[in-house]
Motif scaffolding. Structure first.
Motif, PDB file in Angstrom:
ATOM      1  N   GLN A 310     -83.526  59.216  48.426  1.00 27.91           N
ATOM      2  CA  GLN A 310     -82.935  59.333  49.754  1.00 27.91           C
ATOM      3  C   GLN A 310     -84.035  59.583  50.766  1.00 27.91           C
ATOM      4  O   GLN A 310     -84.930  60.401  50.539  1.00 27.91           O
ATOM      5  N   ALA A 312     -85.524  60.249  54.911  1.00 24.14           N
ATOM      6  CA  ALA A 312     -85.294  61.239  55.967  1.00 24.14           C
ATOM      7  C   ALA A 312     -84.112  60.874  56.841  1.00 24.14           C
ATOM      8  O   ALA A 312     -83.508  61.736  57.483  1.00 24.14           O
ATOM      9  N   ASP A 313     -83.782  59.576  56.883  1.00 22.31           N
ATOM     10  CA  ASP A 313     -82.648  59.118  57.683  1.00 22.31           C
ATOM     11  C   ASP A 313     -81.315  59.281  56.962  1.00 22.31           C
ATOM     12  O   ASP A 313     -80.283  58.816  57.432  1.00 22.31           O
ATOM     13  N   LYS A 314     -81.319  59.942  55.812  1.00 22.58           N
ATOM     14  CA  LYS A 314     -80.145  60.206  54.969  1.00 22.58           C
ATOM     15  C   LYS A 314     -79.626  58.971  54.247  1.00 22.58           C
ATOM     16  O   LYS A 314     -78.620  59.048  53.534  1.00 22.58           O
ATOM     17  N   ARG A 329     -75.314  54.154  52.598  1.00 22.97           N
ATOM     18  CA  ARG A 329     -74.963  55.471  53.120  1.00 22.97           C
ATOM     19  C   ARG A 329     -74.444  56.385  52.015  1.00 22.97           C
ATOM     20  O   ARG A 329     -74.572  57.601  52.106  1.00 22.97           O
ATOM     21  N   CYS A 476     -81.983  63.192  40.786  1.00 22.43           N
ATOM     22  CA  CYS A 476     -81.282  63.351  42.065  1.00 22.43           C
ATOM     23  C   CYS A 476     -80.016  64.194  41.927  1.00 22.43           C
ATOM     24  O   CYS A 476     -79.565  64.803  42.898  1.00 22.43           O
ATOM     25  N   HIS A 501     -75.458  66.404  44.686  1.00 25.56           N
ATOM     26  CA  HIS A 501     -76.162  65.862  45.856  1.00 25.56           C
ATOM     27  C   HIS A 501     -75.139  65.226  46.796  1.00 25.56           C
ATOM     28  O   HIS A 501     -74.386  64.340  46.408  1.00 25.56           O
ATOM     29  N   ASP A 502     -75.112  65.674  48.048  1.00 26.81           N
ATOM     30  CA  ASP A 502     -74.176  65.113  49.024  1.00 26.81           C
ATOM     31  C   ASP A 502     -74.364  63.600  49.138  1.00 26.81           C
ATOM     32  O   ASP A 502     -75.495  63.100  49.215  1.00 26.81           O
ATOM     33  N   GLY A 503     -73.242  62.878  49.148  1.00 29.38           N
ATOM     34  CA  GLY A 503     -73.287  61.436  49.306  1.00 29.38           C
ATOM     35  C   GLY A 503     -73.377  60.664  48.016  1.00 29.38           C
ATOM     36  O   GLY A 503     -73.287  59.436  48.018  1.00 29.38           O
ATOM     37  N   TYR A 535     -67.070  60.846  53.780  1.00 29.06           N
ATOM     38  CA  TYR A 535     -68.502  61.109  53.898  1.00 29.06           C
ATOM     39  C   TYR A 535     -69.167  60.068  54.798  1.00 29.06           C
ATOM     40  O   TYR A 535     -69.946  60.405  55.693  1.00 29.06           O
ATOM     41  N   LEU A 539     -71.081  60.401  58.658  1.00 32.58           N
ATOM     42  CA  LEU A 539     -72.413  59.919  59.025  1.00 32.58           C
ATOM     43  C   LEU A 539     -72.342  59.062  60.278  1.00 32.58           C
ATOM     44  O   LEU A 539     -73.220  59.140  61.156  1.00 32.58           O
ATOM     45  N   SER A 542     -72.079  61.234  63.365  1.00 29.50           N
ATOM     46  CA  SER A 542     -73.220  62.101  63.703  1.00 29.50           C
ATOM     47  C   SER A 542     -74.299  61.360  64.491  1.00 29.50           C
ATOM     48  O   SER A 542     -74.317  60.146  64.565  1.00 29.50           O
TER      49      SER A 542
END
Length: 542
Positions: A310, A312-314, A329, A476, A501-503, A535, A539, A542
């Motif tokens: 993943q 930095a931009d998620k 995503r 992960c 892990h989120d996502g 989820y 994104l 945001s």
């Protein structure tokens, strides 16, 4: 006598309504083609939907360059089969018999129409699916394989085609038809080859090369961002693909072998609700794949995920073989499990040459009129034994334990015990294999007595144990002590399919604590999408 080719289009007739035709005129372009003009050529990308307003279009067999049986399209009919949904290539050509007026709708625009007009979608898919089934029954178009009995790569392509419901014709080296085709293509009659159309010889064929040639490869731009990448196309992954597309998510399903997973290797599933007489795993999951394609979900195979990270931009990056990657995503892990190898010397050398991990028509054809061995005590092993007993001289089922009661459904174990074509050997194991180019015999031991013997056989089907396919996750997500993915309360999450892990979500057999059944996998793949949608939507906000 009427042939399958004769009734390919004449009997598969589900007319479109007037409002459907009007909508296609608005979305597409009307044009005339003159007698003898090609509408599409075999192998060309499927980039539009063709509807015949007037005139007549004949379907052309690429092997002969002539009309395919008596197959023609008249007013109110339309060109294509199920490949239209996945953006593959035309398996047959089409040209005008007389001056004909056509409506051509770009594929993307046709998908929009089908999503807005469910009845239009239902009618088209009914016809497309019926045509694909008839192609499979006819067994005279699509890929032509020569020498699968002598070449492992060609056998792998044959297995991919069968499990992916792709039309394929397989000829043995020495077959008169094979010799004639080899001569026409300018290759040695002793050479194992793959031929597409009339004379396109694929050099150094591999499953991936053939999949790319048929339009089944990775159809995602390098900078494209997918809402959700689903890794694994077993029942759980395909169900997730169906519901992701239905909910408007941009989804991609990645599969390393063929759509179906372990279920796709099952010749018959009898306890799945709604199929009273049973259904093959490949057919069951293929129906789900068609549903997912209808909603716009894309599939790519055979492509193996090798790592996950993943940025930095998620956004997640699913790294694939050959230095390709897909940006997403959210990620759904649906990679399932694989049967364990037995660690016997020379076993890997004979894999695909008498040692198999699936029991479908593709594998069973190599074991006709011989004694075969199935190793395992679960439902998959039992179903394989029942299937193989139809074509082999006898089936030997090797079970390490003293009973089937704890590992196999009762209805299946009772069937095995009463079948005179099947012998169950408890506390029995295979300890060695023999054969140069193809399996010839195995060594067998009965553990309690220590008695050893050799059994002549051309086919051993290994369906024992299971190892989760999680090596590519690179730490992960949290795993249990057996390598399965932890989720839900075990990692402090309220949703049963959320990982640490989120996502990243997990469904099916690869999830720690899951019920290893097709129905439960389908349920998990269906249910997880609501959480994925929430989820992804967060994104976007945001």
């Amino acid at each position: 006598m009427e042939t399958i080719a004769d009734d390919l289009v004449t009997m598969v007739r589900v007319p479109l309504a007037d409002d459907h035709v009007a909508a296609m005129r608005d979305a597409g372009k009307c044009s005339w083609v003159e007698a003898g003009d090609w509408l599409v050529e075999q192998g060309a990308p499927i980039d539009r939907f063709w509807f015949v307003e007037s005139g007549e279009i004949e379907i052309i067999d690429p092997a002969s360059g002539e009309r395919y049986g008596q197959a023609t399209l008249g007013p109110g009919q339309y060109l294509g089969e199920i490949s239209f949904l996945n953006g593959g290539n035309h398996m047959l050509g089409a040209r005008a018999v007389c001056r004909s007026r056509m409506i051509g709708v770009p594929r993307s625009s046709m998908f929009e129409l089908m999503s807005r007009m469910p009845e239009l979608s239902d009618r088209i898919i009914t016809v497309f699916a019926a045509r694909r089934r008839r192609f499979l029954e006819a067994n005279d178009i699509g890929l032509t394989l020569i020498g699968a009995e002598a070449d492992r790569d060609v056998r792998q392509i044959e297995a991919l085609a069968h499990r992916s419901r792709l039309p394929v014709r397989s000829l043995a080296i020495g077959d008169p038809a094979a010799e004639q085709l080899s001569a026409m293509c300018g290759v040695s009659a002793e050479q194992a080859v793959v031929i597409v159309g009339k004379n396109q010889v694929v050099t150094d064929p591999t499953p991936r090369k053939i999949a790319d040639l048929l339009g089944l490869g990775l159809n995602v731009g390098r900078d494209e961002v997918i809402d959700v990448v689903i890794v694994g196309a077993g029942p759980a992954g395909v169900a997730a693909g169906v519901y992701a597309g239905a909910e408007g998510l941009v989804a991609l399903v990645i599969e390393s072998l063929a759509v179906g997973g372990q279920a796709g290797a099952s010749s018959r599933i009898e306890n799945y609700m709604g199929f009273m007489t049973g259904i093959s795993g490949a057919d069951l999951v293929w129906r789900g794949e068609v549903q997912a394609l209808k909603f716009g979900t894309r599939f790519t195979l055979p492509r193996r995920a090798v790592s996950l990270k993943q940025g930095a931009d998620k956004l997640f990056s699913v790294e694939l073989e050959e230095e390709r990657s897909v940006n997403a995503r959210a990620v759904i892990i649906a990679t399932g499990v694989q049967y364990r190898s037995l660690g016997i010397p020379n076993l890997d050398r004979l894999e695909g040459s008498g040692i198999f991990y699936a029991a479908t028509d593709s594998e069973s054809r190599w074991c006709r009129e011989t004694e075969v061995v199935v190793i395992g005590g679960g439902n998959s092993a039992g179903q394989a034994a029942m299937f193989l007993s139809r074509t082999s001289d006898h089936v030997h089922l090797f079970v390490r334990s003293t009973t089937l009661a704890l590992s196999m459904s009762d209805y299946l174990s009772r069937r095995l015990e009463s079948d005179p074509a099947i012998t169950i050997h408890y506390e029995t194991e295979m300890t060695g294999v023999h054969g140069k180019d193809y399996l010839a015999a195995i060594d067998v031991v009965h553990r309690p007595s220590g008695k050893m013997r050799q059994l002549k056989t051309r086919g051993v089907f290994i369906m024992v144990g299971a190892a989760p396919n999680t090596q590519w996750l690179n730490g992960c997500v949290e795993l249990d002590d057996k390598g399965y993915v932890l989720s839900g309360a075990e990692v402090g999450k309220s949703n049963a399919y959320e990982t640490s892990h989120d996502g990243i979500f997990v469904v099916g057999d690869v999830r720690s604590g899951s019920v290893k059944r097709v129905a439960s996998a389908v349920g998990e793949g269906s249910v997880v999408i609501s959480s994925v949608w929430q989820y992804v939507d967060s994104l976007r906000q945001s």
